[in-house]
Design an enzyme around this catalytic site. Sequence first.
Site, short mmCIF file in Angstrom:
data_model
loop_
_atom_site.label_atom_id
_atom_site.label_comp_id
_atom_site.label_asym_id
_atom_site.label_seq_id
_atom_site.Cartn_x
_atom_site.Cartn_y
_atom_site.Cartn_z
N ASP A 103 0.86 -1.19 0.00
CA ASP A 103 0.00 0.00 0.00
C ASP A 103 0.90 1.24 0.00
O ASP A 103 1.88 1.30 0.74
CB ASP A 103 -0.87 -0.04 1.26
CG ASP A 103 -1.70 1.24 1.44
OD1 ASP A 103 -2.04 1.87 0.42
OD2 ASP A 103 -2.00 1.58 2.60
N ASP B 248 -8.83 -17.26 -15.82
CA ASP B 248 -9.54 -17.72 -14.63
C ASP B 248 -10.66 -18.72 -14.96
O ASP B 248 -11.42 -18.53 -15.90
CB ASP B 248 -10.17 -16.46 -14.00
CG ASP B 248 -10.80 -16.71 -12.66
OD1 ASP B 248 -10.05 -16.91 -11.70
OD2 ASP B 248 -12.04 -16.68 -12.57
N HIS C 19 -3.52 -17.36 -4.31
CA HIS C 19 -4.44 -16.61 -3.45
C HIS C 19 -5.68 -17.41 -3.03
O HIS C 19 -6.50 -16.90 -2.29
CB HIS C 19 -4.88 -15.34 -4.19
CG HIS C 19 -5.66 -15.67 -5.42
ND1 HIS C 19 -5.09 -16.30 -6.52
CD2 HIS C 19 -6.97 -15.54 -5.72
CE1 HIS C 19 -6.02 -16.51 -7.43
NE2 HIS C 19 -7.17 -16.05 -6.97
N ASP C 20 -5.83 -18.63 -3.55
CA ASP C 20 -6.97 -19.46 -3.18
C ASP C 20 -6.56 -20.59 -2.24
O ASP C 20 -7.39 -21.42 -1.86
CB ASP C 20 -7.60 -20.11 -4.43
CG ASP C 20 -8.20 -19.09 -5.38
OD1 ASP C 20 -8.67 -18.03 -4.90
OD2 ASP C 20 -8.21 -19.36 -6.60
N ASP D 297 -1.66 -1.31 -3.89
CA ASP D 297 -2.01 -0.56 -5.10
C ASP D 297 -0.92 -0.71 -6.16
O ASP D 297 0.14 -1.29 -5.90
CB ASP D 297 -2.28 0.92 -4.77
CG ASP D 297 -1.30 1.45 -3.73
OD1 ASP D 297 -0.08 1.33 -3.99
OD2 ASP D 297 -1.73 1.94 -2.66
N GLU E 58 -6.69 -21.79 -15.92
CA GLU E 58 -6.98 -22.39 -14.61
C GLU E 58 -8.11 -23.39 -14.79
O GLU E 58 -9.19 -23.02 -15.24
CB GLU E 58 -7.39 -21.31 -13.61
CG GLU E 58 -7.56 -21.86 -12.21
CD GLU E 58 -8.53 -21.06 -11.32
OE1 GLU E 58 -8.36 -21.11 -10.10
OE2 GLU E 58 -9.47 -20.43 -11.84
N ASP F 253 -4.80 -11.07 -15.13
CA ASP F 253 -5.75 -12.13 -14.81
C ASP F 253 -6.98 -11.87 -15.67
O ASP F 253 -7.49 -10.75 -15.69
CB ASP F 253 -6.10 -12.04 -13.32
CG ASP F 253 -6.39 -13.39 -12.71
OD1 ASP F 253 -7.19 -14.13 -13.31
OD2 ASP F 253 -5.83 -13.69 -11.65
N ASP G 121 -4.43 3.71 2.51
CA ASP G 121 -5.81 3.26 2.74
C ASP G 121 -5.84 1.80 3.19
O ASP G 121 -6.91 1.20 3.30
CB ASP G 121 -6.68 3.47 1.49
CG ASP G 121 -6.19 2.65 0.30
OD1 ASP G 121 -5.14 1.98 0.42
OD2 ASP G 121 -6.85 2.67 -0.76
N ASN H 266 -0.75 4.61 -0.51
CA ASN H 266 -1.51 5.84 -0.25
C ASN H 266 -2.26 5.80 1.08
O ASN H 266 -3.18 6.59 1.30
CB ASN H 266 -2.47 6.16 -1.41
CG ASN H 266 -3.52 5.08 -1.56
OD1 ASN H 266 -3.41 4.02 -0.94
ND2 ASN H 266 -4.54 5.35 -2.36
C1 GLC Z 1 -10.67 -18.52 -9.60
C2 GLC Z 1 -9.92 -17.51 -8.77
C3 GLC Z 1 -10.65 -17.29 -7.49
C4 GLC Z 1 -12.01 -16.73 -7.83
C5 GLC Z 1 -12.75 -17.63 -8.80
C6 GLC Z 1 -13.91 -16.93 -9.41
O1 GLC Z 1 -10.70 -19.77 -9.01
O2 GLC Z 1 -8.60 -17.93 -8.58
O3 GLC Z 1 -9.97 -16.43 -6.61
O4 GLC Z 1 -12.77 -16.60 -6.66
O5 GLC Z 1 -11.96 -18.06 -9.87
O6 GLC Z 1 -13.46 -15.93 -10.29
CA CA Z 2 -3.61 1.80 -1.32
#
Ligand code: GLC
Ligand code: CA
Length: 588
Positions: free
Chosen positions: A34, A219, A348-349, A42, A276, A111, A38, A36
């Site tokens: 981050d 995705d 991230h999942d 970013d 994916e 993405d 918040d 700024n």
């Molecule tokens: C993919 C992404 C996940 C998202 C899902 C719906 O699995 O990695 O984070 O919630 O698709 O877009």
């Molecule tokens: Ca920020």
Amino acid sequence: MIIHPELLPGNLYAARPWWKNAVLYQVYPRSFQDTNGDGIGDLEGIIRRLDYLAGLGVDIVWISPIYRSPQADNGYDISDYRDIDPLFGDLEAFDALVSRAHDLGMRIVMDLVVNHTSIEHPWFVESASSACSARRDWYYWRDPRPGFTPGAPGAEPTNWESFFGGPAWEYDASTGQYYLHLFARAQPDLNWENPQVRDAVYEMMNWWLDRGVDGFRVDAIDVISKQPGLPDGGPARPPFGIGHECFADGPRLHEFLQEMHERTFAHHPGSFTVGEASNASPETALLFCDPKRREFNMLIQFEHVNLGLENGKFSPRHLAPGELTDVLTRWQDTLGTRGWNALYLENHDQPRSVSRFGDPSRYWYESATALATAYFLQRGTPFIYQGQEIGMLGGDFKTAADFRDVESMSYMERLGADEVPEGLATMSRDNGRTPMQWDSSPAAGFSETVPWIDVPASAEQINVAAQADDPQSILTYYRALISARHVIPALTDGTFTRIDASVPALFVYRRSAPGSDVLVMVNMSGEHHTPLFSSGDEAMASLPWRLYLGNTDTSFVKTDDAFDHIQSEPTVTTPMRPWEARVYLLTD
Ligand code: GLC
Ligand code: CA
């Protein structure tokens, strides 16, 4: 750690195609840096940290969605595909990011979320406006099930469950129909059967590629083609819900992907593509990534991260030694030299790999580096998820209020209690979304203010500042793995051969190309194990292997026959310590 950089070839290996010896790093922008104040990461923050990524040796940066979005699923719900969400910055900042990354020799991958949009996307707003809207058919609208009260449980057009739990249909009282959302309610599925939808998607993709983006991580792509007639699903196959077989790997999936390639990537030679696919098996993966089929370069599969979830995603069972590596081996063997793997343990999942597959309380450094060694040198392109390179652990989730992820929050809501079940605490996607730990300051150097999601207590010890100049750190170890990928031909073009070392916990494999050979040995357990090679592999074991990299913290101490302690490095038959990892190169 033992490292012998002098054993590496001096030159970068010119791989063909270029991404075969590239290392990818995934940035989750919300949690990276981050600038700024918040409390949300970013684009300016990513720009500020590009030097760090270049210093690590990263070649490709995949940035999770930064498009305009109401953030119902942290940006995976897009309301404008051609703009940057003001939370992260603007198009100007984005262009600056791309050009700075290019100057540093790195590529930027966006993405691409096109199975669904946000409910706030103008396409959906128009589609929902009336049953005879010109865009009605851009999404899946269906009547309630006959004989049921519209909107009441059971009236959903099919019995399909959303990936995040609960029905995959949402009732819209104003038009009396349901719309399909395989993910959250705020993520309506686009109707890929409609050629206008596909045209709009391809046009948008070309717009970004023309702007200078180097490729896409696509995705949830294996669910874009639904079974005609939308039939009810049979029994669920956890961790997937009911109906998965009616939309995963649907009949027109590969037709659409080949069309996508033809209309977009084919006009941008050298672009990077990874799909994916939650449903892929090693056999079906080849349909996506065999270069002859002109779909994707590689595939993000789920089989290894879904191991042990037979009772549901939030009821993981303990994995037996060798289970993880056996799955990875099957992927290596089946894709062989025809397909190409996206190699990963985290994103991230997913929960942090050292917490899920390692032993962070007893062998944090050892298991983090052992897991890294196990996956990173296989055949494929290794992906590093932000913070993985310093062995970050998951979050400290104690009450429902600690979660931010739509999936975890809906789960808690359905549960109706405040106490967090252990399975959710360990498996929640928020484990991978806590702020990047740059230093030991209160918000871990991520922000000057209170971050959008709590920084775990472990950040005080586990952070980049603590590891950057430490020759024995996980970060230093990752740098050594990355260097190896860039210069050793066998790691790019070489075949993969699993070698039986007599114990399931020992993961041993060889990568071989003409004139280049690597032997990787990893003890995937907290016990000592002695490698024993079968008679067929004895000759291999007696080749002149030299240790390039090992994760034992000091010079190895071995006891000789006279029981004197002598300092020496481990050979391929030296007993392996808990979570010990070694990388040998063949020398002559
Ligand atoms: C993919 C992404 C996940 C998202 C899902 C719906 O699995 O990695 O984070 O919630 O698709 O877009
Ligand atoms: Ca920020």
